[in-house]
Design an enzyme around this catalytic site. Structure first.
Site, short mmCIF file in Angstrom:
data_model
loop_
_atom_site.label_atom_id
_atom_site.label_comp_id
_atom_site.label_asym_id
_atom_site.label_seq_id
_atom_site.Cartn_x
_atom_site.Cartn_y
_atom_site.Cartn_z
N TYR A 144 40.75 18.02 -15.41
CA TYR A 144 41.82 17.10 -15.82
C TYR A 144 41.88 15.92 -14.85
CZ TYR A 144 46.46 15.24 -16.85
OH TYR A 144 47.51 14.42 -17.17
N GLU A 232 44.72 8.78 -19.03
CA GLU A 232 44.64 10.24 -18.97
C GLU A 232 43.39 10.73 -19.67
OE1 GLU A 232 47.63 13.99 -19.70
OE2 GLU A 232 47.42 12.53 -21.30
#
Length: 422
Positions: A144, A232
């Site tokens: 992530y 993101e």
């Protein structure tokens, strides 16, 4: 997709009598395929892909872009997260499918023009106007990565986790030690040391360390140069050929930078937005749609917030935040009424004006003209005070309109709630 952890860091909310309602953030949101194309221009590794808007485009897309691929990833394109676990109202499960090349046309046909419902869309869902066809990557590890703006450090903050592809907020709760945060000095920019800390937090298993550091620096560059408010990637992944790849990405951009990011802001897809907010933006009104029953038209953000609080105090719920500002024209007031009356949930409209720069007679004239152009089927409660208040009240009185007048804000909120509950 937007994760709860980032929402805590970058979202803003409206506090209404002690309860919180999510506020529409004023920033541009673009589709995944647009983000991938933009990142590719900055030298960031992204999967090969192409967006299509009709089934007829599938065969040519496969022949031109994926002539040797046996399997492809078909991704529905909506401005909301949770697509993979979403459900189409037609019954199809999942907005992301991995299929054989000869099945792409069939699955794309089942997505295009259909409504996809996810955790983030609400029960109404969003229409899929495009699907993104991507190469199927051989991933060996998923992580992530995100960059956002942090108030504490007053600058960009990179967030990384060696686990990805799943809910980051769940990982943060169960394994907080896995989440690393690297603040970036906005004046110095990202250093090799900063990028190395991020890569260490990602803990890649096979990807080249130096190449990964360069990828992180390029991701920061796009964040800075494109005026992003959030970038993101979930997952940022390692492939079998030892590359770090942005397998999925979400980018948001600061609306205040629209003047210098014209090419990016031209990507805006208004069909995915609340039509009331689109109309308000065109009229240069500050409007945020909520889920209540009392439409509000107020001048000044502080007074608008107070109005919403007092509505809740009297047992009602605001349908919106609408600040007409201090220099609204009569036409803007008319447009504001059109937006308020277009909401089927609105059962009453509360106009609360404290005239300073904004004159009460202009508001009154706008209300009267709006009544001539739109069908007012709900009670209208008006509280006027301040500059030219007597002229404003006279205009309303002479109009012959059926209005409920109020002496102060408390009285106005109470009458607004009673107008549809009694």
């Amino acid at each position: 997709m937007v994760r709860g952890l980032l929402n805590k860091l970058v979202s803003r909310s409206l506090s209404v009598a002690g309860k919180w309602q999510q506020q529409q953030l004023r920033r541009l949101n673009i589709h995944e395929y647009q983000g991938a194309e933009l990142m590719g221009k900055y030298g960031i590794n992204v999967p090969k892909g192409v967006a299509i808007s009709s089934v007829n485009e599938v065969k040519n897309a496969i022949q031109d872009v994926f002539p040797k691929e046996n399997e492809l990833v078909v991704k529905s394109q909506i401005l909301a997260g949770g697509r993979g676990l979403g459900t189409f109202k037609s019954g199809l499960k999942g907005g992301v499918h991995i299929v054989k090349a000869d099945q792409v046309e069939e699955i794309a046909g089942k997505m295009l023009g259909q409504i996809l419902v996810t955790k983030q869309t609400g029960p109404q869902g969003k229409v899929v106007s495009k699907v993104y066809l991507c190469e199927k990557l051989s991933l060996v590890n998923e992580m992530y990565f995100a960059i956002t703006l942090d108030r504490t450090t007053a600058g960009p903050l990179i967030i990384a986790c060696k686990k990805g592809g799943t809910s980051i907020e769940d990982l943060a709760e169960k394994f907080p030690d896995m989440i690393i945060k690297v603040p970036i000095d906005v004046f110095k920019g990202i250093t090799d040391e900063d990028a190395a800390k991020v890569v260490d937090g990602l803990a890649p298993k096979v990807a080249d360390r130096d190449a990964s550091i360069e990828q992180v620096k390029k991701l920061y560059n796009i964040f800075r140069e494109c005026d992003c408010t959030m970038l993101e990637i979930n997952p940022i992944a390692e492939t079998s050929d030892k590359r770090l790849v942005a397998a999925d990405a979400k980018l948001n951009f600061d609306d205040n930078a629209a003047f210098r990011q014209k090419e990016i802001f031209a990507l805006r897809d208004t069909s995915q937005e609340d039509p009331r907010e689109v109309a308000a933006a065109k009229a240069d009104l500050n409007y945020i749609g909520l889920d209540g029953e009392i439409g509000c038209m107020v001048n000044g953000a502080g007074l608008a917030m107070a109005t919403m609080d007092i509505i809740k105090l009297h047992g009602g719920t605001p349908a919106n935040f609408l600040d007409v500002g201090g220099s609204a024209s009569e036409n803007q007031v008319v447009e504001a009424f059109k937006i308020l009356t277009s909401d089927d949930k609105v059962k009453a409209i509360l106009v609360n004006i404290f005239g300073g720069i904004m004159k009460c007679d202009i508001i009154a004239s706008g209300i009267v003209n709006a009544a001539k152009q739109v069908s007012l089927k709900v009670p209208v409660i008006v509280r006027l005070e301040g500059t030219n208040v007597e002229q404003g009240k006279r205009i309303l009185k002479e109009s012959g309109m059926t209005l409920i007048t109020a002496e102060d804000l408390d009285d106005a909120a109470e009458k607004a709630v009673k107008s549809y509950t009694s």
